[in-house]
Design a protein around this motif. Structure first.
Motif, PDB file in Angstrom:
ATOM      1  N   SER A 205       7.440  -5.218  21.544  1.00 50.34           N
ATOM      2  CA  SER A 205       9.018  -5.622  21.437  1.00 50.34           C
ATOM      3  C   SER A 205       9.485  -6.684  22.168  1.00 50.34           C
ATOM      4  CB  SER A 205       9.813  -4.095  21.940  1.00 50.34           C
ATOM      5  OG  SER A 205      11.314  -4.526  21.580  1.00 50.34           O
ATOM      6  N   GLY A 206      10.085  -7.659  21.531  1.00 51.28           N
ATOM      7  CA  GLY A 206      10.583  -8.563  22.215  1.00 51.28           C
ATOM      8  C   GLY A 206      11.372  -9.611  21.211  1.00 51.28           C
ATOM      9  N   PRO A 207      12.097 -10.670  22.123  1.00 52.03           N
ATOM     10  CA  PRO A 207      12.787 -11.752  21.436  1.00 52.03           C
ATOM     11  C   PRO A 207      11.891 -12.848  20.555  1.00 52.03           C
ATOM     12  CG  PRO A 207      12.809 -12.240  23.693  1.00 52.03           C
ATOM     13  CD  PRO A 207      12.169 -11.084  23.402  1.00 52.03           C
ATOM     14  N   LEU A 208      12.574 -13.261  19.516  1.00 52.60           N
ATOM     15  CA  LEU A 208      11.689 -14.179  18.733  1.00 52.60           C
ATOM     16  C   LEU A 208      12.029 -15.728  19.207  1.00 52.60           C
ATOM     17  CD1 LEU A 208      12.290 -12.737  15.342  1.00 52.60           C
ATOM     18  CD2 LEU A 208      10.014 -12.583  16.857  1.00 52.60           C
ATOM     19  N   PRO A 209      11.258 -16.765  19.177  1.00 58.29           N
ATOM     20  CA  PRO A 209      11.554 -18.032  19.504  1.00 58.29           C
ATOM     21  C   PRO A 209      12.899 -18.679  18.844  1.00 58.29           C
ATOM     22  CG  PRO A 209       9.232 -17.703  18.957  1.00 58.29           C
ATOM     23  CD  PRO A 209      10.026 -16.657  18.460  1.00 58.29           C
ATOM     24  N   GLY A 210      13.146 -18.396  17.834  1.00 63.03           N
ATOM     25  CA  GLY A 210      14.268 -18.775  17.083  1.00 63.03           C
ATOM     26  C   GLY A 210      15.596 -18.040  17.144  1.00 63.03           C
ATOM     27  N   GLY A 211      15.382 -17.030  17.931  1.00 65.67           N
ATOM     28  CA  GLY A 211      16.441 -16.015  18.080  1.00 65.67           C
ATOM     29  C   GLY A 211      16.250 -14.708  17.308  1.00 65.67           C
ATOM     30  N   GLY A 212      16.964 -13.691  17.529  1.00 64.00           N
ATOM     31  CA  GLY A 212      16.607 -12.441  16.891  1.00 64.00           C
ATOM     32  C   GLY A 212      15.514 -11.541  17.743  1.00 64.00           C
ATOM     33  N   TRP A 213      15.195 -10.585  17.161  1.00 61.09           N
ATOM     34  CA  TRP A 213      14.444  -9.496  17.861  1.00 61.09           C
ATOM     35  C   TRP A 213      13.271  -8.771  16.899  1.00 61.09           C
ATOM     36  CZ3 TRP A 213      14.812  -8.673  23.223  1.00 61.09           C
ATOM     37  CH2 TRP A 213      13.992  -7.498  23.827  1.00 61.09           C
ATOM     38  N   GLN A 214      12.316  -8.567  17.483  1.00 66.75           N
ATOM     39  CA  GLN A 214      10.956  -7.887  16.683  1.00 66.75           C
ATOM     40  C   GLN A 214      10.427  -6.764  17.331  1.00 66.75           C
ATOM     41  OE1 GLN A 214       7.342  -9.956  16.003  1.00 66.75           O
ATOM     42  NE2 GLN A 214       7.648  -9.766  13.738  1.00 66.75           N
ATOM     43  N   VAL A 215      10.292  -5.823  16.545  1.00 68.90           N
ATOM     44  CA  VAL A 215       9.532  -4.442  17.082  1.00 68.90           C
ATOM     45  C   VAL A 215       8.417  -4.356  15.960  1.00 68.90           C
ATOM     46  CG1 VAL A 215       9.449  -2.114  17.454  1.00 68.90           C
ATOM     47  CG2 VAL A 215      11.511  -3.503  18.028  1.00 68.90           C
ATOM     48  N   ARG A 216       7.195  -4.601  16.702  1.00 69.27           N
ATOM     49  CA  ARG A 216       5.997  -4.185  15.817  1.00 69.27           C
ATOM     50  C   ARG A 216       5.042  -3.362  16.495  1.00 69.27           C
ATOM     51  NH1 ARG A 216       2.972  -7.728  12.522  1.00 69.27           N
ATOM     52  NH2 ARG A 216       4.605  -9.274  12.976  1.00 69.27           N
ATOM     53  N   ALA A 217       4.691  -2.179  15.461  1.00 67.21           N
ATOM     54  CA  ALA A 217       3.758  -1.030  15.993  1.00 67.21           C
ATOM     55  C   ALA A 217       2.450  -0.969  15.279  1.00 67.21           C
ATOM     56  CB  ALA A 217       4.715   0.219  15.920  1.00 67.21           C
ATOM     57  N   ARG A 218       1.709  -0.527  15.747  1.00 66.89           N
ATOM     58  CA  ARG A 218       0.365  -0.195  14.765  1.00 66.89           C
ATOM     59  C   ARG A 218      -0.234   1.213  15.448  1.00 66.89           C
ATOM     60  NH1 ARG A 218      -3.012  -2.739  11.464  1.00 66.89           N
ATOM     61  NH2 ARG A 218      -5.200  -2.021  11.270  1.00 66.89           N
ATOM     62  N   LEU A 219      -0.332   1.809  14.071  1.00 69.94           N
ATOM     63  CA  LEU A 219      -0.734   3.419  14.410  1.00 69.94           C
ATOM     64  C   LEU A 219      -2.093   3.342  13.652  1.00 69.94           C
ATOM     65  CD1 LEU A 219       2.472   5.047  13.429  1.00 69.94           C
ATOM     66  CD2 LEU A 219       1.739   4.359  15.742  1.00 69.94           C
ATOM     67  N   THR A 220      -3.075   4.306  14.302  1.00 70.08           N
ATOM     68  CA  THR A 220      -4.499   4.643  13.706  1.00 70.08           C
ATOM     69  C   THR A 220      -4.237   6.233  13.473  1.00 70.08           C
ATOM     70  OG1 THR A 220      -5.398   3.054  15.020  1.00 70.08           O
ATOM     71  CG2 THR A 220      -6.861   4.501  14.205  1.00 70.08           C
ATOM     72  N   PHE A 221      -4.423   6.521  12.279  1.00 71.10           N
ATOM     73  CA  PHE A 221      -4.469   7.853  11.827  1.00 71.10           C
ATOM     74  C   PHE A 221      -5.754   8.604  11.480  1.00 71.10           C
ATOM     75  CE2 PHE A 221       0.040   6.598  10.118  1.00 71.10           C
ATOM     76  CZ  PHE A 221       0.651   6.954  11.270  1.00 71.10           C
TER      77      PHE A 221
ATOM     78  N   GLY B 183       0.829  -1.151  -0.084  1.00 67.98           N
ATOM     79  CA  GLY B 183      -0.043  -0.038  -0.135  1.00 67.98           C
ATOM     80  C   GLY B 183       0.860   1.252  -0.050  1.00 67.98           C
ATOM     81  N   THR B 184       0.346   2.301   0.148  1.00 65.56           N
ATOM     82  CA  THR B 184       0.662   3.438   0.138  1.00 65.56           C
ATOM     83  C   THR B 184       0.216   4.734   1.259  1.00 65.56           C
ATOM     84  OG1 THR B 184      -0.810   4.482  -1.328  1.00 65.56           O
ATOM     85  CG2 THR B 184       1.205   3.531  -2.338  1.00 65.56           C
ATOM     86  N   PRO B 185       1.242   5.458   1.774  1.00 64.92           N
ATOM     87  CA  PRO B 185       0.605   6.455   2.932  1.00 64.92           C
ATOM     88  C   PRO B 185      -0.545   7.192   2.221  1.00 64.92           C
ATOM     89  CG  PRO B 185       2.908   6.438   2.636  1.00 64.92           C
ATOM     90  CD  PRO B 185       2.631   5.670   1.296  1.00 64.92           C
ATOM     91  N   VAL B 186      -1.507   7.755   3.166  1.00 63.12           N
ATOM     92  CA  VAL B 186      -2.458   8.710   2.675  1.00 63.12           C
ATOM     93  C   VAL B 186      -1.980  10.193   3.145  1.00 63.12           C
ATOM     94  CG1 VAL B 186      -4.907   9.324   3.109  1.00 63.12           C
ATOM     95  CG2 VAL B 186      -4.209   6.908   3.145  1.00 63.12           C
ATOM     96  N   GLU B 187      -2.404  11.028   1.900  1.00 64.39           N
ATOM     97  CA  GLU B 187      -1.887  12.518   2.231  1.00 64.39           C
ATOM     98  C   GLU B 187      -2.542  13.011   3.358  1.00 64.39           C
ATOM     99  OE1 GLU B 187      -2.020  14.773  -1.275  1.00 64.39           O
ATOM    100  OE2 GLU B 187      -0.432  13.455  -2.528  1.00 64.39           O
ATOM    101  N   ALA B 188      -3.879  12.284   3.557  1.00 64.10           N
ATOM    102  CA  ALA B 188      -4.463  13.213   4.767  1.00 64.10           C
ATOM    103  C   ALA B 188      -4.237  13.090   6.181  1.00 64.10           C
ATOM    104  CB  ALA B 188      -5.989  12.918   4.557  1.00 64.10           C
ATOM    105  N   TRP B 189      -3.377  12.061   6.161  1.00 67.65           N
ATOM    106  CA  TRP B 189      -2.664  11.657   7.579  1.00 67.65           C
ATOM    107  C   TRP B 189      -2.008  12.837   8.099  1.00 67.65           C
ATOM    108  CZ3 TRP B 189      -0.709   6.327   6.204  1.00 67.65           C
ATOM    109  CH2 TRP B 189      -1.827   5.088   6.054  1.00 67.65           C
ATOM    110  N   GLY B 190      -1.298  13.457   7.383  1.00 64.87           N
ATOM    111  CA  GLY B 190      -0.418  14.697   7.757  1.00 64.87           C
ATOM    112  C   GLY B 190       0.896  14.362   8.005  1.00 64.87           C
ATOM    113  N   PRO B 191       1.807  15.486   8.180  1.00 65.82           N
ATOM    114  CA  PRO B 191       3.160  15.322   8.563  1.00 65.82           C
ATOM    115  C   PRO B 191       3.652  14.692   9.834  1.00 65.82           C
ATOM    116  CG  PRO B 191       2.559  17.723   8.861  1.00 65.82           C
ATOM    117  CD  PRO B 191       1.345  16.869   8.213  1.00 65.82           C
TER     118      PRO B 191
END
Length: 399
Positions: A379-395, A294-302
């Protein structure tokens, strides 16, 4: 209209004195009324004692208005029933009763005491005027006494209402002033937090990139001097960029600073600058794969673009700092009509990192940023190693 400042100063000092010494002022009023009564007619010794006693309760008309009234009323009836009798036409007893009722109306907040005082005053007036020579004289004198008592009560009620109104206005002004100060403090705190987040993101990211580039240049300087030199030029450019952004933010903290330079007025980074951020991180040695839906929506603002940019920047900066050499990272961006979801995943084997709210200021800043857009961050470690940061935003559709 000219105002004499000297006279005004005297009035102000007198009012201050009266406010500090209320009992003394009330005692002076009682003495003045007593002097007027004695000037009307000189009573005998017993009558003089009763007349003096009649005025004594007025000394406490402000502190204890209800007891002072009932004491005055009782003494007024005793004076009338005494062998030395005053002419009904002489209003000195009614003058004292008027002052006592006025005090009840002004200083007693419970109106029931005022109605009882007025009724008792009317009854006492009817008893004291019973010696009138004719019904016409009696009814006229009683009507006049009733009018005096009603006028005193009404004046006291009006003044009490006005004082309560002015007190409420003053309290409201003080409350508004406190609320204004609190709002200003909250605004200052929020602005400081915002600037602190921006400065942390700028300093942490750019320093991390510079350190990674400098380490790479140190490793290649003997084998490939030209590559090391190019890397150090990149370090220099990154440092200048960080200094420019720092000057812009510090300029916001100075109200007396001159107009910012043209480069300081550059817009804040947004969605379109994420590609440049990825390229900078890749230059520092971190392999990043980007997936976008997808692409960002201009109406979301800077503001929306800045938040997304800073989240990606902080997550990749943490990967650079903590994941160790040879780490691969993946950035997933998913744009939806009313918001977006992003995740940064790496396969680093470094020791466990902190989650938002449990350690680093960067991850805590991420939680604050997504909170302003009614979002969540994990944010937290993954079972097989590594790290993940996941965020969800509502504009929103028209944020």
């Amino acid at each position: 209209m000219r105002i004499d400042l000297r006279t005004l100063g005297v009035v102000v000092r007198c009012r201050r004195f009266a406010g500090r010494h209320r009992t003394l002022v009330d005692a002076g009023l009682a003495a003045l009324l007593l002097a007027v009564q004695f000037s009307q007619r000189a009573p005998g010794p017993a009558g003089a004692v009763l007349v003096i006693a009649l005025h004594v309760p007025l000394i406490w008309r402000r502190a204890r208005p209800v007891p002072a009234f009932w004491a005055t009323l009782a003494l007024a009836v005793v004076c009338d029933l005494h062998a030395w009798r005053y002419e009904p036409r002489q209003p000195f007893v009614f003058a004292v009763l008027m002052v006592a009722i006025y005090a009840v109306a002004l200083y007693e907040p419970d109106r029931r005491h005022l109605w009882a005082a007025v009724a008792a005053g009317e009854l006492a007036s009817a008893i004291m005027l019973a010696s009138s020579r004719s019904w016409a004289e009696y009814s006229g004198a009683l009507l006049f006494a009733s009018a005096l008592l009603a006028a005193a009560a009404s004046l006291g009620v009006v003044r009490q209402t006005r004082r309560a109104y002015l007190a409420e206005l003053e309290e409201r002004a003080r409350r508004l002033e406190r609320e204004s100060d609190q709002q200003a403090q909250l605004a200052v705190a929020a602005e400081r937090a915002r600037i602190a987040r921006e400065m942390h993101d700028i300093v942490a990211h750019n320093l991390t990139v510079m350190v990674a580039l400098a380490d790479g240049a140190a490793l290649t300087v003997t084998r490939s001097p030209e590559l090391a030199a190019d890397t150090m030029h990149t370090v220099s450019a990154t440092g200048r960029q960080a200094l420019g952004e720092m000057r812009r933010l510090l300029g916001l903290l100075r109200s007396d600073s001159p107009a910012p330079a043209p480069q300081a007025r550059a817009p804040q980074p947004g969605f379109a600058d994420i590609d440049g951020l990825i390229a900078q991180v890749r230059t520092a040695g971190l392999a990043v794969t980007v997936t976008q839906h997808g692409t960002p929506v201009e109406a979301w603002g800077p503001g929306a673009g800045l938040t997304a940019y800073r989240l990606v920047q902080e997550a990749l900066t943490n990967t650079l700092k903590h994941a160790g050499p040879g780490t691969n990272a993946r950035l997933d961006l998913r744009y939806e009509p009313h918001g977006m979801e992003l995740s940064v995943t790496d396969d680093g084997r470094a020791p466990a990192r902190t989650s938002p709210g449990t350690g680093g200021h960067g991850l805590a800043g991420m939680a604050e940023r997504v909170g302003s857009y009614d979002g969540t961050v994990e944010s937290g470690p993954l079972p097989g190693g590594g790290w993940q940061v996941r965020a969800r935003l509502t504009f929103g559709a028209s944020a």
